[in-house]
Design an enzyme around this catalytic site. Structure first.
Site, short mmCIF file in Angstrom:
data_model
loop_
_atom_site.label_atom_id
_atom_site.label_comp_id
_atom_site.label_asym_id
_atom_site.label_seq_id
_atom_site.Cartn_x
_atom_site.Cartn_y
_atom_site.Cartn_z
CG ASP A 112 -7.29 4.81 -3.35
OD1 ASP A 112 -8.66 4.84 -3.61
OD2 ASP A 112 -6.60 4.12 -4.15
CB CYS A 123 -20.61 4.17 -18.31
SG CYS A 123 -19.95 5.50 -17.41
CD GLU A 161 -2.91 -0.88 -0.09
OE1 GLU A 161 -3.16 0.28 -0.69
OE2 GLU A 161 -3.43 -1.96 -0.40
CB CYS A 206 -23.60 5.70 -11.49
SG CYS A 206 -22.25 6.95 -11.89
CE1 TYR A 265 -5.92 3.34 0.08
CE2 TYR A 265 -3.39 3.59 0.71
CZ TYR A 265 -4.56 2.84 -0.13
OH TYR A 265 -4.23 2.20 -1.01
#
Length: 586
Positions: free
Chosen positions: A257, A318, A156, A327, A239
């Site tokens: 993030d 999409c 990470e 969405c 985070y």
């Protein structure tokens, strides 16, 4: 008639008398009841419009202090609303109790089928095709929790500001060198920088080492499993703490993030600069609403994977997005009225653009000092940067910041002064300093310019090469100049060189100074032993042949390629292109 008239007059007088008596009694009783809010100024009750007596009321109580009531909430304006299923709904950035489970199911199903196979990731629900062929690439399911937490932590930190495809190779080399947190804690900062070289943002490597030492010295080698305890580890922010707690220990912890910010902004049409403090609070609140109660780590990784592979910054796909049904940005696009003169909305309108100041311009003079000895190959001088600031603790060629408008002579004077602070004096003309000799200047030329951009600095490096010759001894590995707390030499912000494998052995005490050597009778170099001129500075000489290009930072690599691999700079390439163009025209 007279008698009737008298009786009628007496009857009227009686009625008037009785009516006056009743009004007097009513006025008296109203005063006794003390009803100021319902009484007129003449003392007669305004509520008594009929003949019935008003009901008895309890005596008034002592008045209590009351706080002013808050005004009712304002009704949202139509401009603050959006249309969903034909109804106007407030644009409130949240996920309802009905929406969150739908997103959980859609994203986890997609993630189990489509996730990438990475060495720091494991998923017991994986349905990736040919998964068995990649078992060696995955973090084993039977790996102990603490070892897995170390891998998650390192990955990470590496993935911050760096693409996953770039990180994989560095991660594998890192784990081969330091497979456990105990192994990393025993390393030196220079070793860590050497392995990290090429990833950029070197403060991350510094904090990885500090964090490992903290875990071993203060926590007994045990990684914390909850966010508050993880935040106490040096270099671990919100985070990273959320990632380690949820992925490694399956704790209910959100994470945010850049990929998650983009996904959440489009799911709930969050406008404006996403880097503001208020936007950060909103994104963390939304991420917390979406944490999966049973698979928090997998769901967090699904959000990041969605942003990295489908909901990309410029070309989101999409059609295949598992969250397209919820969405708001996509609904805004599909429900935009046809024939309206306003520009049609797009999904990429979210999030808003970051308000970022342009990087400051900086000009740096860089000198590649090469010594050609009779018994060894050419060697170059490297200087370690200060322990704080930009690229702290990394190695670079001698560099000094100069004015943007400075001329070549001014840059050379500044570089000569800096080299003198390192104990390398350039003497113009025939100069003798006692019985010591000077190295001969074989060549000094300008190589060219190159530009290197940091997140907040745009550096233009003016590169020159200084070639020296002289007798090189073989008794000293490197020069470590640690002086008292004196005035520091001019601050350097140039490109830095990472430590290479084997330094050339040079004994500066055995090199004779100030011999009457010269180049065209004009210059010589003296290696002085007065290290008090450069307090707190480390220098070393490395053979050019032993320099590992992979261990150099990107800025130093640019300079090295210009000088030793004869790769032309962008400026030289542009000039050559223009020259070829006009040559063809003629």
């Amino acid at each position: 008639c007279n008698t009737l008239t008298v009786h009628f007059r007496n009857y009227l007088f009686f009625l008037v008398t009785v009516r006056q008596f009743r009004f007097v009694n009513m006025s008296t009783s109203a005063k006794k009841r003390s009803l100021p809010s319902t009484c007129r100024s003449d003392g007669i009750s305004a509520s008594c419009s009929n003949s019935k007596a008003p009901p008895k009321r309890a005596p008034p109580k002592k008045a209590l202090k009351t706080t002013p009531q808050t005004p009712p909430p304002e009704v949202p304006d139509l401009e603050d609303c959006h249309v969903m299923n034909g109804q106007y709904k407030s644009r409130e950035p949240k996920f309802t109790l009905e929406e969150a489970p739908l997103l959980h199911s859609a994203l986890l199903s997609w993630y189990d089928r489509e996730h990438r196979v990475l060495p720091w990731r494991r998923n017991s629900h994986s349905k990736v095709a040919a998964c068995s062929e990649h078992l060696k690439t995955w973090a084993p399911l039977e790996l102990p929790e603490q070892d897995f937490a170390y891998r998650v932590w390192v990955s990470e930190v590496m993935c911050q500001q760096t693409q996953v495809a770039t990180v994989v190779g560095f991660y594998d080399r890192w784990m081969q060198r330091w497979p456990t947190v105990a192994d990393l804690a025993s390393a030196e900062q220079e070793e860590v920088n050497e392995v990290w070289a090429g990833l950029g943002y070197y403060r991350r490597a510094k904090f990885l080492l500090l964090g490992a030492k903290h875990v071993m010295s203060s926590l007994g080698g045990i990684f914390p499993s909850d966010v508050p305890a993880l935040l106490k580890v040096p270099g671990v922010g919100a985070y990273t703490a959320g990632a380690v707690a949820s992925i490694a220990f399956n704790r209910l912890a959100p994470l945010v993030d850049g990929n998650v910010v983009r996904v959440l902004s489009r799911l709930r049409t969050l406008e404006g600069d996403p880097s503001t403090s208020q936007a950060a609070k909103t994104h963390w609140a939304l991420a917390e609403q979406l944490v999966h109660p049973c698979r928090p780590g997998d769901f967090n990784q699904a959000l990041m994977e969605l942003g990295a592979r489908v909901c990309t910054p410029r070309n989101p796909d999409c059609r295949v997005c598992p969250a397209k049904d919820d969405c708001w940005a996509l609904r805004r696009v599909t429900q935009h009225p046809v024939g309206v003169n306003t520009p049609p909305p797009t999904v990429t309108d979210y999030p808003g653009a970051k308000l970022k100041a342009p990087p400051r311009e900086e000009r740096v003079a860089v000198c590649v000092v090469e010594v050609q000895g009779p018994e060894s190959g050419p060697a170059v001088l490297l200087v370690r940067r200060p322990d704080k600031g930009l690229l702290a603790g990394l190695w670079e060629y001698p560099s000094v910041i100069v004015e943007n408008t400075s001329e070549r002579e001014a840059e050379e004077v500044a570089m000569n002064a800096y080299l003198a602070s390192l104990g390398l004096e350039i003497n113009h003309g025939s100069t003798k300093r006692g019985s010591k000799t000077a190295l001969k200047v074989l060549e000094r030329k300008v190589v060219g310019e190159t530009v290197h951009v940091f997140s907040h600095i745009r550096q233009t490096m003016k590169v020159e090469k200084l070639v020296l010759s002289g007798d090189v001894a073989s008794t000293c590995v490197e020069v470590n100049v640690k002086g008292a707390e004196e005035e520091q030499p001019p601050k350097r912000s140039p490109k830095k060189a990472s430590k290479a494998s084997r330094p050339l052995k040079i004994d500066s005490h055995d090199i004779e100074n100030d011999l009457d050597h010269s180049m065209n009778g004009s210059a010589s170099v003296g290696l002085t032993n007065d290290h008090s001129l450069s307090p707190g500075v480390d220098i070393k000489w490395l053979e050019v042949a032993s320099l590992d290009i992979k261990t150099l930072t990107s800025g130093v690599r640019k300079v090295h390629n210009m000088v030793f691999l004869c790769k032309e700079t962008k400026t030289e390439k542009s000039l050559r292109t223009l020259e070829n163009f006009f040559t063809k025209k003629m």
